[in-house]
Design an enzyme around this catalytic site. Sequence first.
Site, PDB file in Angstrom:
ATOM      1  N   HIS A  64       7.344  18.295   4.052  1.00 61.85           N
ATOM      2  CA  HIS A  64       6.005  17.749   3.820  1.00 61.85           C
ATOM      3  C   HIS A  64       5.060  18.923   3.546  1.00 61.85           C
ATOM      4  CE1 HIS A  64       2.627  14.948   5.535  1.00 61.85           C
ATOM      5  NE2 HIS A  64       2.641  14.965   4.226  1.00 61.85           N
ATOM      6  N   GLY A  89       2.301   4.614   0.866  1.00 67.99           N
ATOM      7  CA  GLY A  89       3.572   5.071   1.410  1.00 67.99           C
ATOM      8  C   GLY A  89       4.514   3.948   1.834  1.00 67.99           C
ATOM      9  N   TYR A 117       0.803  -1.219   0.000  1.00 73.44           N
ATOM     10  CA  TYR A 117       0.000   0.000   0.000  1.00 73.44           C
ATOM     11  C   TYR A 117       0.839   1.273   0.000  1.00 73.44           C
ATOM     12  CZ  TYR A 117      -4.396   2.471   0.615  1.00 73.44           C
ATOM     13  OH  TYR A 117      -5.503   3.252   0.418  1.00 73.44           O
ATOM     14  N   ASN A 140      -9.187   5.809   4.355  1.00 73.21           N
ATOM     15  CA  ASN A 140      -7.892   6.123   3.741  1.00 73.21           C
ATOM     16  C   ASN A 140      -7.842   5.682   2.274  1.00 73.21           C
ATOM     17  OD1 ASN A 140      -5.212   7.181   3.892  1.00 73.21           O
ATOM     18  ND2 ASN A 140      -4.380   5.118   4.146  1.00 73.21           N
ATOM     19  N   SER A 194      -1.934  15.659   9.032  1.00 70.37           N
ATOM     20  CA  SER A 194      -2.947  15.018   8.191  1.00 70.37           C
ATOM     21  C   SER A 194      -4.348  15.519   8.563  1.00 70.37           C
ATOM     22  CB  SER A 194      -2.870  13.507   8.332  1.00 70.37           C
ATOM     23  OG  SER A 194      -3.071  13.156   9.673  1.00 70.37           O
ATOM     24  N   ALA A 195      -5.252  15.433   7.600  1.00 67.31           N
ATOM     25  CA  ALA A 195      -6.673  15.789   7.786  1.00 67.31           C
ATOM     26  C   ALA A 195      -6.902  17.288   7.990  1.00 67.31           C
ATOM     27  CB  ALA A 195      -7.304  14.995   8.925  1.00 67.31           C
ATOM     28  N   LYS A 222       7.087   8.873   0.385  1.00 72.04           N
ATOM     29  CA  LYS A 222       7.467   9.178   1.766  1.00 72.04           C
ATOM     30  C   LYS A 222       8.872   8.670   2.095  1.00 72.04           C
ATOM     31  CE  LYS A 222       3.326  10.883   2.626  1.00 72.04           C
ATOM     32  NZ  LYS A 222       3.121  12.340   2.634  1.00 72.04           N
TER      33      LYS A 222
END
Length: 623
Positions: free
Chosen positions: A249, A222, A220, A402, A271-272, A229
């Site tokens: 990032h 990353g 999957y 995700n 994130s988010a 990453k």
Amino acid sequence: MSCCCCLDKITNPELKAWVKEFADHATPDKIVVCNGSQEEYDALAAAEVARGAWIKLNEEKRPGCYLVRSHESDVARVEGRTYICCKNKDDAGPTNNWMDPTEMKKIMWELYKGCMKGRTLYVIPYSMGPIGSPLSKLGVELTDSAYVVCNMRIMTRMGDAALDLINKGAEYVKCYHSVGAPLEPGQEDVAWPCAPMEKKYITQFTDPGEEAIWSFGSGYGGNALLGKKCFALRIASALAKKEGWMAEHMLILKLTSPENKSYFVTAAFPSACGKTNLAMMLPTLPGWKVETCGDDIAWIHADKNTGKLHAINPENGFFGVAPGTSKVSNPNALEACRANTIFTNVVLTDDGDIWWEDMGVPAPAHGIDWKGNDCYASKEKPNKMVANADGTGEFIKAAHPNSRFTAPAEQCPVIAKEWEDPAGVPVDAILFGGRRPSTIPLVNMATDWAHGVYMGSAAGSEVTAAVISDQIGQVRRDPMAMLPFCGYNMADYFGHWLAMGEKVAADKLPKVFFVNWFRKDADGNFMWPGFGDNSRVLKWVCEAIEGKASTKVTPIGIMPTDDAIDLAGCETTPETLKELLTVDVEGWKKEVAGVKESWEKFGDRIPAALTAKLAEITEALNK
Ligand code: TSX
Ligand code: MN
């Protein structure tokens, strides 16, 4: 093993020997050196469709698009199985998993033994950054996953052009990847092969001259698309420290004012927080325009010609979170994934299209969820799905939270013409931020570079009920949004940020800002409309860059005066704006104490200039 003639394309003897050594150990059935062509991609995708692993989507509705469902256990990055391996444990720092490089290589080499039995070994030469740019870096990933090959073709510049450079002697980072599921003769493959958690390893070897990536057991994102990453952040950040540049990032956007003046802004958020949305935003302020240079990673160098910091996006595509991407939140991302896109773990509709939660369109009457089960539109809420055919019962997440789209960057309707400029774009402003329901104002400018570094180190998001329960309301610090991605000791990383401030003249450095789109009122409602209305904050950022903003000096930084944010046509009242721009002194004393606490694990490795900045802010708050 049938050693194929296409290894002849590799004229770099060192590369050829390295491929052969790994092939002899992993024992694939065959070897394919990828050329990066559309034909090669199409053939791989067709083979995955033929064996039932991928689904070709409706050619009218989603031309050139595929749906892939991962194994249920292999849906995200695995931070607990991600390691920084360098000789000295302290160099990895307290925020990374560490193992001795020799010990890790012993464990993983054993795992790689025979791991490609029954499979094909694909050799993926790739460039992070435009082919041939002096700021780009090359890699070669050996993988047994066709999914990885196809995603790498979208996400990087992959194939012959990169191999040419390596054949001519250019340096490259060596990357091993295996899904860790060898096939015995006669054994039928599964749709998404992978290894159990305890066999998964995502390892970066970061010692100078030893840079390498070894990944095992996961297919999957990353964990497996090693250019992203693993290389462009973890390996690159360690290289950048050594070589005097930065791997961050960050999104990169181009902002153009009604006067037709353009600014380049980079932004790092945990994130988010909607990084991809901001990178492709449609401003509500008339005459303002946002164009995209990148949505996830920025490599930043001091430019000799302009004397400014310049940023390139090392990627070639978007690996975006699907749920929440809608006509309202991000119409440009939706358009970018209209064609030639790989969707992973979203819902399949009966007409061969895709759907996800908060896509802004009603759920299909019937679909197949990310696990491959039937799902149905809820009778109660037309935007949710349930498992019962009669539309009753609990809502399910029919697309995995995700789930992803892998889309070519050039398909974004607002891709900036400079996005592939080999010299990068000059950075005028750097934004940091996080989801902070209280205390942190809408926008705040650093007084100097060191203050900006302090702001970055303080970034983080408040833990919400959706995550772990015993930390609700607490801030999870994620300095510069790099916590899972910094390839070395983060205290040294802060020091490197400070040192980068010495590389260019003070008046040529980007201005640094902290923004917060996520303040909530006492009733729990968001106080700022966000999305396109963030252009109102960006307008003030531009005015501040020009030295023309209406500002007030506060204990925590330089902030807009109450009337300095353009609210024309905005639902936000001047009273609410005033609240968003008020310094909550008591809240900030706690905030600064929280930052100090987050530094404790680094001991005396925290740079003195940062400790001094924290003391300065504390003193100003106590006055
Ligand atoms: O991406 C977001 N941005 C940046 C956009 C350019 N999101 C989504 C975050 C999840 C990925 C936001 N959510 C933003 C934002 O600025 N702000 C919020 C919070 C918010 C959510 C909904 C509303 C207002 C604010 N309003 C209504 O739903 C009507
Ligand atoms: Mn990211």
